[in-house]
Scaffold this motif. Structure first.
Motif, mmCIF file in Angstrom:
data_model
loop_
_atom_site.group_PDB
_atom_site.id
_atom_site.type_symbol
_atom_site.label_atom_id
_atom_site.label_comp_id
_atom_site.label_asym_id
_atom_site.label_seq_id
_atom_site.Cartn_x
_atom_site.Cartn_y
_atom_site.Cartn_z
ATOM 1 N N PHE A 1 0.808 -1.215 0.000
ATOM 2 C CA PHE A 1 0.000 0.000 0.000
ATOM 3 C C PHE A 1 0.842 1.267 0.000
ATOM 4 C CE2 PHE A 1 -2.282 -3.343 2.361
ATOM 5 C CZ PHE A 1 -3.350 -3.521 1.500
ATOM 6 N N CYS A 2 2.172 1.105 0.092
ATOM 7 C CA CYS A 2 3.045 2.276 0.136
ATOM 8 C C CYS A 2 3.043 3.054 -1.170
ATOM 9 C CB CYS A 2 4.479 1.856 0.496
ATOM 10 S SG CYS A 2 4.641 1.249 2.202
ATOM 11 N N LEU B 1 1.121 8.975 1.276
ATOM 12 C CA LEU B 1 0.416 9.361 2.498
ATOM 13 C C LEU B 1 -1.084 9.521 2.304
ATOM 14 C CD1 LEU B 1 2.921 11.941 4.002
ATOM 15 C CD2 LEU B 1 2.508 9.597 4.750
ATOM 16 N N THR B 2 -1.545 9.520 1.048
ATOM 17 C CA THR B 2 -2.992 9.622 0.825
ATOM 18 C C THR B 2 -3.719 8.390 1.352
ATOM 19 O OG1 THR B 2 -2.700 8.666 -1.383
ATOM 20 C CG2 THR B 2 -2.720 11.068 -1.219
ATOM 21 N N PHE B 3 -2.977 7.285 1.541
ATOM 22 C CA PHE B 3 -3.597 6.062 2.022
ATOM 23 C C PHE B 3 -3.728 6.040 3.550
ATOM 24 C CE2 PHE B 3 -3.396 1.536 3.308
ATOM 25 C CZ PHE B 3 -4.484 1.062 2.609
ATOM 26 N N LEU B 4 -2.964 6.876 4.225
ATOM 27 C CA LEU B 4 -2.930 6.839 5.694
ATOM 28 C C LEU B 4 -4.299 7.066 6.337
ATOM 29 C CD1 LEU B 4 -1.241 6.477 8.217
ATOM 30 C CD2 LEU B 4 -0.639 8.910 8.118
ATOM 31 N N HIS C 1 -9.053 4.726 9.210
ATOM 32 C CA HIS C 1 -10.506 4.509 9.194
ATOM 33 C C HIS C 1 -10.829 3.022 9.133
ATOM 34 C CE1 HIS C 1 -14.745 5.078 8.291
ATOM 35 N NE2 HIS C 1 -14.591 4.272 7.254
ATOM 36 N N TRP C 2 -10.048 2.266 8.365
ATOM 37 C CA TRP C 2 -10.288 0.822 8.232
ATOM 38 C C TRP C 2 -10.168 0.137 9.584
ATOM 39 C CZ3 TRP C 2 -7.544 -3.848 8.721
ATOM 40 C CH2 TRP C 2 -8.107 -4.961 8.072
ATOM 41 N N PHE C 3 -9.175 0.527 10.366
ATOM 42 C CA PHE C 3 -9.009 -0.061 11.694
ATOM 43 C C PHE C 3 -10.118 0.398 12.638
ATOM 44 C CE2 PHE C 3 -4.727 -1.539 10.713
ATOM 45 C CZ PHE C 3 -4.648 -2.674 11.503
ATOM 46 N N GLU C 4 -10.504 1.654 12.546
ATOM 47 C CA GLU C 4 -11.572 2.144 13.420
ATOM 48 C C GLU C 4 -12.885 1.414 13.140
ATOM 49 O OE1 GLU C 4 -11.599 4.215 15.976
ATOM 50 O OE2 GLU C 4 -9.409 4.356 15.841
ATOM 51 N N LEU D 1 -1.986 1.060 15.994
ATOM 52 C CA LEU D 1 -0.844 1.975 16.149
ATOM 53 C C LEU D 1 0.421 1.383 15.549
ATOM 54 C CD1 LEU D 1 -1.478 3.282 19.777
ATOM 55 C CD2 LEU D 1 -1.794 4.523 17.625
ATOM 56 N N SER D 2 0.584 0.081 15.701
ATOM 57 C CA SER D 2 1.767 -0.584 15.161
ATOM 58 C C SER D 2 1.794 -0.499 13.638
ATOM 59 C CB SER D 2 1.792 -2.058 15.600
ATOM 60 O OG SER D 2 2.861 -2.745 15.004
ATOM 61 N N VAL D 3 0.642 -0.735 13.017
ATOM 62 C CA VAL D 3 0.565 -0.683 11.561
ATOM 63 C C VAL D 3 0.768 0.746 11.054
ATOM 64 C CG1 VAL D 3 -0.969 -1.005 9.589
ATOM 65 C CG2 VAL D 3 -0.878 -2.725 11.381
ATOM 66 N N VAL D 4 0.159 1.713 11.726
ATOM 67 C CA VAL D 4 0.329 3.113 11.326
ATOM 68 C C VAL D 4 1.788 3.529 11.431
ATOM 69 C CG1 VAL D 4 -0.232 5.493 11.928
ATOM 70 C CG2 VAL D 4 -2.034 3.769 11.877
ATOM 71 N N TYR D 5 2.443 3.099 12.514
ATOM 72 C CA TYR D 5 3.862 3.415 12.711
ATOM 73 C C TYR D 5 4.699 2.799 11.598
ATOM 74 C CZ TYR D 5 8.563 3.252 14.686
ATOM 75 O OH TYR D 5 9.920 3.364 14.871
ATOM 76 N N LYS D 6 4.426 1.545 11.252
ATOM 77 C CA LYS D 6 5.165 0.881 10.176
ATOM 78 C C LYS D 6 4.950 1.599 8.849
ATOM 79 C CE LYS D 6 5.009 -3.482 9.566
ATOM 80 N NZ LYS D 6 4.450 -4.841 9.390
ATOM 81 N N PHE D 7 3.723 2.023 8.621
ATOM 82 C CA PHE D 7 3.411 2.695 7.367
ATOM 83 C C PHE D 7 4.170 4.017 7.250
ATOM 84 C CE2 PHE D 7 0.840 5.487 4.681
ATOM 85 C CZ PHE D 7 0.660 4.687 3.565
#
Length: 411
Positions: free
Chosen positions: A299-300, A304-307, A312-315, A338-344
């Motif tokens: 998804f990279c 940053l448009t995917f962030l 939202h997907w996790f929420e 949070l872990s996935v967001v940090y990795k992204f």
């Protein structure tokens, strides 16, 4: 029967003698009001006896001729009689010794003389159980049914000549863009592991079939290899994208209480998920179930448009926690997010840095603009102050001139 104008449903069951049957059929053929007709267990029944009945009842909606041993020739005759029955939605021909030639005749439902589609355009249910259809017959039939936009239930149970090769030909129907089939019955058929693999391949990409029915004796011929094919159909764990493209529609395999599926098998859980949640929610649950630490590299490319979409997907996935095989606490689930967001974010440091400095540069430009606007205001104020001073001086000079004139007037 022949004179009645209010008769809608007519069911005839049992074996009458030749004279009694001829008399009965004369009455049936004279009737013009029947919408549902059922005729059971009249061995060696001559379908041509129904020609007048079919001609007189164009509003016929359901026709059942189970156990009459009409054979292939009877199917050929019957298809000609049904050519003008656009409202027929149920056709049941179980236990009629129908084979390959009968399937070819049934495939004629696809074509009509005017070239406008199906001869029986509203057919919803087709029962061909307990016949002698083989792989070739099924291939012809499946190819024909692929053009149907109304068929929802197909019963091929107890056609024991059909092998895994024949089951693979069902892909023509199951992969058709017209397919809205929901129930597929294959009870008492030698499916085995090869058949399970063939059915799984056919159902890959299908979004309509909800129930794949077969009996416990059929399930006994399927080993772990066959069940794994069904499991991959419902959840291909090779990648996140594969899980998302898996089948999230199929709700039932085997009998109604899923006794056919081995206890403890992941397939049971997948079927329950498909039944209890909507398609998109089911895909999300399966992804969360098999990806404790999501691989965000694919998804990279969206930068940053995917962030925001990721967050939202996790929420939206918080409500999915109770459907996971191993239930998670809210705290654990948020830690995963949070872990996935940090990795992204970490996977694209320069983009993050550029975004930060671009934001700071935007702030600087805004402040600079505000300062310039403030300077303009100060400059305008100074001009106004000078104008005011000039006006005050002129007023003072006029006052002095006025005093001087008054003194002259007095003298």
């Amino acid at each position: 029967i022949g004179r009645c104008t209010s008769l809608r449903n007519l069911c005839i069951s049992g074996e009458e003698s030749g004279r009694d049957r001829d008399a009965l059929m004369r009455g049936v053929n004279s009737n013009k009001s029947v919408e549902v007709f059922e005729l059971y267990d009249h061995l060696d029944f001559d379908v041509s006896l129904l020609d007048n009945f079919c001609a007189n009842n164009p509003k016929l909606e359901s026709l059942t001729l189970d156990g009459n041993d009409i054979g292939d020739a009877g199917v050929v005759t019957l298809m000609k009689s049904l050519a003008n029955h656009p409202q027929l939605n149920n056709l049941s021909l179980g236990s009629n010794n129908i084979g390959r030639v009968g399937c070819v005749a049934l495939s004629s439902m696809q074509n009509c003389t005017s070239g406008c589609g199906w001869v029986v355009p509203c057919l919803v249910q087709l029962d061909l159980s307990y016949n002698r259809i083989d792989d070739t017959g099924l291939e012809v039939l499946a190819s024909s049914l692929a053009s149907s936009t109304t068929l929802k239930r197909l019963n091929l149970s107890s056609n024991t000549f059909i092998t895994s090769s024949g089951l693979r030909s069902l892909s023509a129907l199951l992969h058709s863009e017209n397919c809205i089939l929901e129930d597929l019955h294959l009870e008492s058929m030698p499916i085995g592991d090869d058949g399970a693999d063939a059915l799984a391949a056919g159902l890959t990409g299908n979004v309509s079939v909800k129930r794949l029915m077969f009996s416990s004796d059929v399930a006994g011929s399927i080993t772990e290899l066959g069940w794994s094919s069904f499991s991959r159909l419902l959840c291909d764990t090779s990648s996140i994208n594969s899980i998302h493209k898996s089948n999230h529609t199929l709700e039932q395999i085997g009998d109604t209480v899923m006794t056919a599926v081995p206890r403890g098998h992941d397939l049971r859980h997948y079927l329950m998920l498909n039944k209890s949640a909507n398609l998109h929610r089911t895909a999300q649950i399966k992804i969360l179930m098999h990806n404790i630490d999501l691989d965000i590299e694919p998804f990279c490319v969206y930068n940053l448009t995917f962030l925001p979409l990721l967050v939202h997907w996790f929420e939206s996935g918080i409500l999915c926690r109770n459907h996971l095989k191993s239930k998670e606490s809210l705290r654990t689930f948020r830690s995963r997010k949070l872990s996935v967001v940090y990795k992204f974010v970490r996977s694209m440091p320069m983009l993050v840095a550029d975004a930060h400095w671009n934001r700071m540069l935007g702030v600087v430009h805004l402040k600079k603009k505000m300062i310039c606007e403030k300077k303009d205001i100060i400059h305008e104020k100074r001009k106004l102050d000078l104008e005011l001073q000039k006006l005050n001086a002129d007023a003072q000079r006029l006052g002095e001139d006025e005093m001087s004139l008054l003194k002259r007037v007095r003298h």
